[in-house]
Design a protein around this motif. Structure first.
Motif, PDB file in Angstrom:
ATOM      1  N   PHE A 164      52.263  44.254  -3.798  1.00 22.28           N
ATOM      2  CA  PHE A 164      51.063  43.668  -3.215  1.00 22.28           C
ATOM      3  C   PHE A 164      49.847  44.455  -3.693  1.00 22.28           C
TER       4      PHE A 164
ATOM      5  N   GLY B 110      52.889  48.575  -2.007  1.00 22.69           N
ATOM      6  CA  GLY B 110      51.468  48.239  -2.004  1.00 22.69           C
ATOM      7  C   GLY B 110      50.708  49.059  -3.025  1.00 22.69           C
TER       8      GLY B 110
ATOM      9  N   GLY C  44      49.304  41.385   4.234  1.00 21.91           N
ATOM     10  CA  GLY C  44      50.312  42.433   4.363  1.00 21.91           C
ATOM     11  C   GLY C  44      51.357  42.076   5.409  1.00 21.91           C
TER      12      GLY C  44
ATOM     13  N   TYR D  64      48.560  50.907   6.851  1.00 24.31           N
ATOM     14  CA  TYR D  64      49.926  51.371   6.590  1.00 24.31           C
ATOM     15  C   TYR D  64      50.800  51.290   7.840  1.00 24.31           C
TER      16      TYR D  64
ATOM     17  N   ILE E 139      46.355  45.196  -3.165  1.00 22.76           N
ATOM     18  CA  ILE E 139      45.505  45.058  -1.986  1.00 22.76           C
ATOM     19  C   ILE E 139      44.036  45.152  -2.385  1.00 22.76           C
TER      20      ILE E 139
ATOM     21  N   TYR F 165      49.902  47.104   9.771  1.00 23.02           N
ATOM     22  CA  TYR F 165      49.944  45.813   9.074  1.00 23.02           C
ATOM     23  C   TYR F 165      50.883  45.776   7.872  1.00 23.02           C
ATOM     24  N   PHE F 166      51.395  46.937   7.442  1.00 26.28           N
ATOM     25  CA  PHE F 166      52.236  46.944   6.245  1.00 26.28           C
ATOM     26  C   PHE F 166      53.613  47.566   6.495  1.00 26.28           C
TER      27      PHE F 166
ATOM     28  N   PRO G  84      42.196  47.951   2.084  1.00 28.55           N
ATOM     29  CA  PRO G  84      43.037  48.131   3.271  1.00 28.55           C
ATOM     30  C   PRO G  84      42.352  47.775   4.587  1.00 28.55           C
TER      31      PRO G  84
ATOM     32  N   CYS H 258      43.345  40.928   3.890  1.00 33.03           N
ATOM     33  CA  CYS H 258      44.400  41.717   3.248  1.00 33.03           C
ATOM     34  C   CYS H 258      45.425  42.188   4.268  1.00 33.03           C
ATOM     35  N   ARG H 259      44.970  42.485   5.465  1.00 34.90           N
ATOM     36  CA  ARG H 259      45.887  42.892   6.526  1.00 34.90           C
ATOM     37  C   ARG H 259      46.767  41.723   6.949  1.00 34.90           C
TER      38      ARG H 259
END
Length: 318
Positions: free
Chosen positions: A139, A200, A153, A217, A141, A220-221, A144, A149-150
């Motif tokens: 991904f 990511g 994710g 991190y 990004i 959301y990821f 962040p 983007c979130r």
């Protein structure tokens, strides 16, 4: 009114005549609002024919592409080789050599491990080994702290964990049926179990907006690994496409309502917000197989990414 410009593939820098534009069967339509990548970009090359993908009768894996201004369905997308709307294509061999720096977010502090910098292909190979996977989703990004983007994710984490959970169940079923008359079936089902690794890539690392990256991190990821592309080469490989000011202003109210509805925190400042990213999918050999461009204001087409991963699984079982 949305303006478009028609550009014939392989044409010189001279302005084409109206006849050339009408008769060219390989003409490509691109938005005048989009950013056209520089010809000097080392990760982007001119369009080539099918023969350019084959050597001594052996052809490279077909790479499918979507996003940007492409309006093809997942089934149609599989029929296309990697070619963006500018009449250029990503050169995977150069993409693989892009250096990535690991970003350590595990202990609540952002740290870049510059001594562990490695090429993209070596990085995804290592992550496949660590995550016990046979495919990798990368991904790229945009930022962040960006709410969109979130959201993307979270979509990818949900997809990867869904596929990996199904794979785990299949392995358990295969192991329970091992032996006797089911031995052949069990072996076949075990070979079909293939996990997906998630990685990511960001433009910025330590010191830009550490709190936003840490929140991305952790929240959301799914705590999947992050890497920094210091020179933004993966983004250049995706066309270096930039969000237009008009598009940004028009979509902002709608996206703000979406973030509120989905309970996503959008951090407006912190790093570059204009250069768009996307999703890259690699097979177990580290070969690029699918690309989905980010389209500002839209969610990822998760069904299409799932279709691409399932196609890779089918190819890898052969």
């Amino acid at each position: 009114m949305h303006l478009t410009t028609t550009v014939a593939q392989g044409h010189s820098q001279q302005r084409p005549s109206k006849t050339d534009i009408k008769t060219s069967s390989s003409a490509i339509t691109m938005s005048s609002e989009e950013h056209v990548p520089s010809p000097e970009d080392p990760t982007v090359g001119s369009v080539s024919s099918k023969e350019d993908h084959c050597n001594d009768g052996q052809c490279a894996p077909v790479v499918t592409v979507s996003g940007g201004k492409h309006k093809q369905t997942p089934v149609e997308a599989v029929q296309y080789r990697l070619q963006d709307k500018y009449g250029r294509k990503i050169q995977p061999e150069r993409l693989y050599r892009i250096p990535l720096v690991p970003i350590d977010c595990r202990f609540g502090v952002i740290r870049e491990d510059k001594l562990a910098r490695d090429a993209l292909k070596a990085t995804i190979k290592m992550q496949r080994r660590i995550q016990a996977a046979t495919m990798t989703v990368v991904f790229c990004i945009r930022r962040p702290g960006c709410g969109s983007c979130r959201d993307h994710g979270q979509q990818l984490v949900t997809l990867v964990e869904e596929l990996n959970t199904n794979e785990q169940k299949m392995l358990l079923d295969a192991n329970s049926s091992h032996g006797g008359s089911n031995r052949k079936q069990s072996k076949q089902r075990r070979s079909e179990g293939q996990k997906v690794a998630l990685v990511g890539v960001t433009k910025h690392g330590e010191g830009v907006d550490d709190s936003a990256m840490l929140n991305f991190y952790q929240t959301y990821f799914g705590r999947y690994p992050l890497f920094k592309d210091q020179h933004w080469k993966t983004y250049k490989a995706l066309g270096g496409r930039k969000i237009s000011y008009v598009n940004f202003a028009l979509r902002r109210p709608k996206m703000k309502r979406r973030y509120t509805k989905m309970n996503i925190e959008n951090v407006f400042f912190g790093g570059d917000i204009w250069t768009q990213g996307g999703v890259l999918v690699f097979d177990r050999s580290g070969e690029l197989r699918h690309v989905q461009y980010e389209e500002y204001g839209k969610r990822l087409n998760v069904d299409e990414i799932r279709t691409a991963l399932q196609q890779i699984q089918t190819d890898q079982r052969k």
